[in-house]
Design an enzyme around this catalytic site. Structure first.
Site, PDB file in Angstrom:
ATOM      1  N   ASN A  23       0.801  -1.229   0.000  1.00  0.00           N
ATOM      2  CA  ASN A  23       0.000   0.000   0.000  1.00  0.00           C
ATOM      3  C   ASN A  23       0.837   1.284   0.000  1.00  0.00           C
ATOM      4  OD1 ASN A  23      -2.218  -1.570  -0.202  1.00  0.00           O
ATOM      5  ND2 ASN A  23      -2.885  -1.364   1.927  1.00  0.00           N
ATOM      6  N   ARG A  93      -8.859  -1.778  -7.375  1.00  0.00           N
ATOM      7  CA  ARG A  93      -9.454  -0.471  -7.055  1.00  0.00           C
ATOM      8  C   ARG A  93      -8.401   0.618  -6.894  1.00  0.00           C
ATOM      9  NH1 ARG A  93     -14.416  -0.529  -5.672  1.00  0.00           N
ATOM     10  NH2 ARG A  93     -14.141   1.465  -4.665  1.00  0.00           N
ATOM     11  N   PRO A 123     -17.098   3.595  -2.366  1.00  0.00           N
ATOM     12  CA  PRO A 123     -17.257   4.611  -3.407  1.00  0.00           C
ATOM     13  C   PRO A 123     -15.974   5.434  -3.562  1.00  0.00           C
ATOM     14  CG  PRO A 123     -18.331   5.320  -1.389  1.00  0.00           C
ATOM     15  CD  PRO A 123     -17.831   3.922  -1.139  1.00  0.00           C
ATOM     16  N   VAL A 124     -15.892   6.240  -4.639  1.00  0.00           N
ATOM     17  CA  VAL A 124     -14.713   7.097  -4.837  1.00  0.00           C
ATOM     18  C   VAL A 124     -15.115   8.574  -4.852  1.00  0.00           C
ATOM     19  CG1 VAL A 124     -13.240   5.390  -5.972  1.00  0.00           C
ATOM     20  CG2 VAL A 124     -14.834   6.744  -7.357  1.00  0.00           C
ATOM     21  N   LEU A 126     -15.075  10.797  -2.622  1.00  0.00           N
ATOM     22  CA  LEU A 126     -14.150  11.738  -1.960  1.00  0.00           C
ATOM     23  C   LEU A 126     -12.959  12.066  -2.852  1.00  0.00           C
ATOM     24  CD1 LEU A 126     -14.257  10.154   1.634  1.00  0.00           C
ATOM     25  CD2 LEU A 126     -15.546  12.129   0.793  1.00  0.00           C
ATOM     26  N   ASP A 306      -7.059  -3.838   8.194  1.00  0.00           N
ATOM     27  CA  ASP A 306      -6.375  -4.883   7.421  1.00  0.00           C
ATOM     28  C   ASP A 306      -5.834  -6.022   8.299  1.00  0.00           C
ATOM     29  OD1 ASP A 306      -6.928  -3.519   5.132  1.00  0.00           O
ATOM     30  OD2 ASP A 306      -4.944  -2.621   4.907  1.00  0.00           O
ATOM     31  N   ARG A 399      -2.432 -11.194  -4.350  1.00  0.00           N
ATOM     32  CA  ARG A 399      -2.472  -9.750  -4.588  1.00  0.00           C
ATOM     33  C   ARG A 399      -1.672  -9.001  -3.529  1.00  0.00           C
ATOM     34  NH1 ARG A 399      -8.333  -7.512  -5.432  1.00  0.00           N
ATOM     35  NH2 ARG A 399      -6.999  -5.722  -5.666  1.00  0.00           N
TER      36      ARG A 399
HETATM   37  N1  EPU Z   1     -14.734   6.081   1.384  1.00  0.00           N
HETATM   38  C1  EPU Z   1     -15.814   6.760   0.850  1.00  0.00           C
HETATM   39  N2  EPU Z   1     -15.618   7.509  -0.289  1.00  0.00           N
HETATM   40  C2  EPU Z   1     -14.401   7.578  -0.895  1.00  0.00           C
HETATM   41  C3  EPU Z   1     -13.306   6.886  -0.348  1.00  0.00           C
HETATM   42  C4  EPU Z   1     -13.499   6.142   0.808  1.00  0.00           C
HETATM   43  O1  EPU Z   1     -16.915   6.710   1.387  1.00  0.00           O
HETATM   44  O2  EPU Z   1     -14.294   8.272  -1.928  1.00  0.00           O
HETATM   45  C5  EPU Z   1     -14.938   5.273   2.597  1.00  0.00           C
HETATM   46  C6  EPU Z   1     -14.697   3.783   2.332  1.00  0.00           C
HETATM   47  O3  EPU Z   1     -15.829   3.160   1.770  1.00  0.00           O
HETATM   48  C7  EPU Z   1     -14.341   3.266   3.722  1.00  0.00           C
HETATM   49  C8  EPU Z   1     -13.589   4.467   4.333  1.00  0.00           C
HETATM   50  O4  EPU Z   1     -13.937   5.594   3.534  1.00  0.00           O
HETATM   51  O5  EPU Z   1     -15.505   3.014   4.452  1.00  0.00           O
HETATM   52  C9  EPU Z   1     -12.089   4.334   4.350  1.00  0.00           C
HETATM   53  O6  EPU Z   1     -11.625   3.852   3.108  1.00  0.00           O
HETATM   54  P1  EPU Z   1     -10.244   4.315   2.472  1.00  0.00           P
HETATM   55  O7  EPU Z   1     -10.513   5.251   1.362  1.00  0.00           O
HETATM   56  O8  EPU Z   1      -9.317   4.768   3.552  1.00  0.00           O
HETATM   57  O9  EPU Z   1      -9.711   2.954   1.846  1.00  0.00           O
HETATM   58  P2  EPU Z   1      -8.797   2.856   0.578  1.00  0.00           P
HETATM   59  O10 EPU Z   1      -7.931   4.026   0.497  1.00  0.00           O
HETATM   60  O11 EPU Z   1      -9.618   2.487  -0.595  1.00  0.00           O
HETATM   61  C10 EPU Z   1      -6.732   1.732   1.721  1.00  0.00           C
HETATM   62  C11 EPU Z   1      -5.997   0.428   1.558  1.00  0.00           C
HETATM   63  C12 EPU Z   1      -6.863  -0.709   2.073  1.00  0.00           C
HETATM   64  C13 EPU Z   1      -7.181  -0.441   3.545  1.00  0.00           C
HETATM   65  C14 EPU Z   1      -7.863   0.930   3.696  1.00  0.00           C
HETATM   66  C15 EPU Z   1      -8.123   1.317   5.129  1.00  0.00           C
HETATM   67  C16 EPU Z   1      -4.602   0.858  -0.354  1.00  0.00           C
HETATM   68  C17 EPU Z   1      -4.281   0.566  -1.772  1.00  0.00           C
HETATM   69  N3  EPU Z   1      -5.671   0.230   0.161  1.00  0.00           N
HETATM   70  O12 EPU Z   1      -7.922   1.590   0.934  1.00  0.00           O
HETATM   71  O13 EPU Z   1      -6.098  -1.891   1.966  1.00  0.00           O
HETATM   72  O14 EPU Z   1      -8.031  -1.433   4.044  1.00  0.00           O
HETATM   73  O15 EPU Z   1      -7.035   1.946   3.083  1.00  0.00           O
HETATM   74  O16 EPU Z   1      -6.947   1.360   5.852  1.00  0.00           O
HETATM   75  O17 EPU Z   1      -3.894   1.596   0.295  1.00  0.00           O
HETATM   76  C18 EPU Z   1      -5.753  -4.203   1.792  1.00  0.00           C
HETATM   77  O18 EPU Z   1      -4.533  -3.969   1.680  1.00  0.00           O
HETATM   78  O19 EPU Z   1      -6.216  -5.359   1.965  1.00  0.00           O
HETATM   79  C19 EPU Z   1      -6.695  -3.097   1.722  1.00  0.00           C
HETATM   80  C20 EPU Z   1      -7.993  -3.278   1.470  1.00  0.00           C
END
Ligand code: EPU
Length: 420
Positions: A23, A93, A123-124, A126, A306, A399
């Site tokens: 990550n 993603r 969702p994305v 944010l 995680d 992965r």
């Molecule tokens: N969220 C939204 N809208 C957005 C973005 C996020 O509602 O636009 C919500 C998500 O649905 C979730 C929360 O915000 O409920 C936090 O999600 P976050 O965006 O922090 O997750 P991420 O950036 O997509 C990264 C890691 C994940 C890890 C999470 C939380 C990477 C590539 N992925 O995901 O890693 O679980 O942060 O720490 O950095 C894994 O390695 O298995 C993994 C899933």
């Protein structure tokens, strides 16, 4: 399709070197888009998600050279196609991480919307909102995010309503070359965000406050080539330390990360593990049935989502009752039904798992991996179960864990990879 056959019942003993953090490596790879020159990245883990990001950058015109020890040189000078196609985005993603750097460099980008996910809706919105905050116009057309910033991005204030790791990383990368100053509040404090920022600063970016919830970025005109080594993977380390605790083993992990592992190490100590730490390594020794430990997941520095699945596996063989609350993703309990099939005594109510440790231990069963960390928990369960556990759909585990069966077998586990 590959499967893992795990013959349980062996203690893990020996020493292990941690891999580079998936990550961190993913956003650092994406940051190469910002540089019209060469970026050398060292300590990249050999994982399917990394290959996907490399394919994505190559599809846009980046040139890669990989050395024998997996150091990667990326030359983005000829990158000319700011498009992230659905065929690649749907498999990972984290592809959304190219949105900020593409917009910043080309003033336009087309990135496919990632679809659903096994651990929540994810969702994305944010990511999109923060690009708008920096002056981009964004439409969603035919499943693609179509973004434009005619006169380039400009600094702005971004206040995340929810802490988002890749959202913060995207915002930072977009702001690095934007005109003027950007202030991000409620930023993610995860060590992987800090690692990305350290790499960007090596390239000449002006960033203050990474690791806190307020990050300030002063846009610069361009970035310079740099040579950066990715930090060790705290989740991989945490997963192996949990495996050692569950198997009553004694293992040294070579890494220099104890401060970012604090919450995980605290919980393993509560489970009964003896842990000794010095600058370069962590030694964990366990000689009894684990105590149950309550877990509540939340953004860093609190307990990482995680590691939630791995701790449910640990609690399933503990000598008591525990409660695990998942606060980050709404549907990250797919491993629970599989662990129940192995004899786990787990009840789910909303975002909480109630676990009663089964001191008779778990029993082997054919189980199905559903996402990366869920698969890790099934491997851990297999290491302590009576009999041979077959874990199906292990492409999920490939992965995020580098050569998991080789690493665990080096510590004395009995795991075979088979293709059926
Ligand atoms: N969220 C939204 N809208 C957005 C973005 C996020 O509602 O636009 C919500 C998500 O649905 C979730 C929360 O915000 O409920 C936090 O999600 P976050 O965006 O922090 O997750 P991420 O950036 O997509 C990264 C890691 C994940 C890890 C999470 C939380 C990477 C590539 N992925 O995901 O890693 O679980 O942060 O720490 O950095 C894994 O390695 O298995 C993994 C899933």
């Amino acid at each position: 399709m590959d499967k893992l056959l795990i013959s349980g019942g062996r203690s893990l003993e020996g020493s292990l070197r941690a891999s580079g953090a998936k990550n961190s490596a993913l956003p650092i790879l994406a940051s190469s888009i910002l540089l019209k020159d060469k970026l050398i990245i060292r300590n990249i883990p050999h994982l399917n998600d990394i290959t996907t990001m490399i394919e994505l950058l190559s599809s846009m015109g980046a040139e890669m050279t990989v050395s024998e020890n997996m150091d990667l040189e990326i030359d983005s000078s000829k990158l000319e196609n700011p498009l992230a196609r659905y065929e690649l985005v749907k498999t990972m993603r984290a592809s959304i991480l190219v949105l900020g750097p593409l917009l910043s460099r080309y003033h336009e980008a087309e990135v496919a919307l990632p679809g659903g996910c096994a651990i929540g809706s994810r969702p994305v919105n944010l990511h999109i909102d923060c690009m708008r905050q920096l002056g981009a116009e964004i439409d969603i057309v035919d499943g693609y995010i179509k973004a434009k910033a005619k006169n380039g991005l400009s600094g702005g204030n971004i206040n995340f309503s929810t802490v988002t790791v890749t959202g913060t990383e995207n915002a930072v990368m977009a702001a690095v070359l934007a005109k003027g100053k950007t202030v991000i509040t409620n930023a993610a404090k995860e060590p992987e965000v800090v690692d990305l920022v350290m790499c960007l600063k090596e390239m000449g970016a002006k960033i203050l406050g990474a690791g806190s919830d307020r990050i300030e970025i002063e846009g610069v005109d361009s970035l310079q080539p740099c040579d950066y080594s990715v930090m060790a993977d705290r989740i991989e380390i945490g997963t192996y330390l949990t495996a050692v605790t569950m198997t009553k083993g004694n293992v040294v992990i070579k890494c220099s990360l104890p401060s970012v592992l604090e919450t995980i190490l605290e919980k393993l100590k509560l489970a009964g593990a003896n842990i000794e730490i010095n600058d370069e390594e962590i030694n964990l020794e366990m000689d009894k049935t684990p105590n149950p430990v309550d877990i509540t997941t939340a953004p860093f520095p609190l307990f990482p989502t995680d590691m939630q699945a791995q701790f449910i596996a640990l609690n399933s063989i503990s000598n008591g009752k525990s409660k695990v609350i998942e606060n980050v993703f709404e549907n990250r309990f797919m491993h629970v039904q599989e662990l129940i099939r192995m004899g786990g005594n787990i009840k789910l109510e909303g975002n909480t798992a109630f676990i009663e440790g089964n001191t008779n231990g778990l029993t082997a069963a054919p189980v199905m991996a559903t996402d990366l960390r869920a698969s890790a928990s099934l491997v851990l369960a297999g290491l302590v179960a009576k009999g041979q556990t077959k874990v199906d759909r292990i492409y999920h585990i490939d992965r995020g864990y580098e050569r998991i069966e080789e690493k665990l077998n080096l510590l004395g586990a009995n795991i075979e990879r088979v293709s059926e």
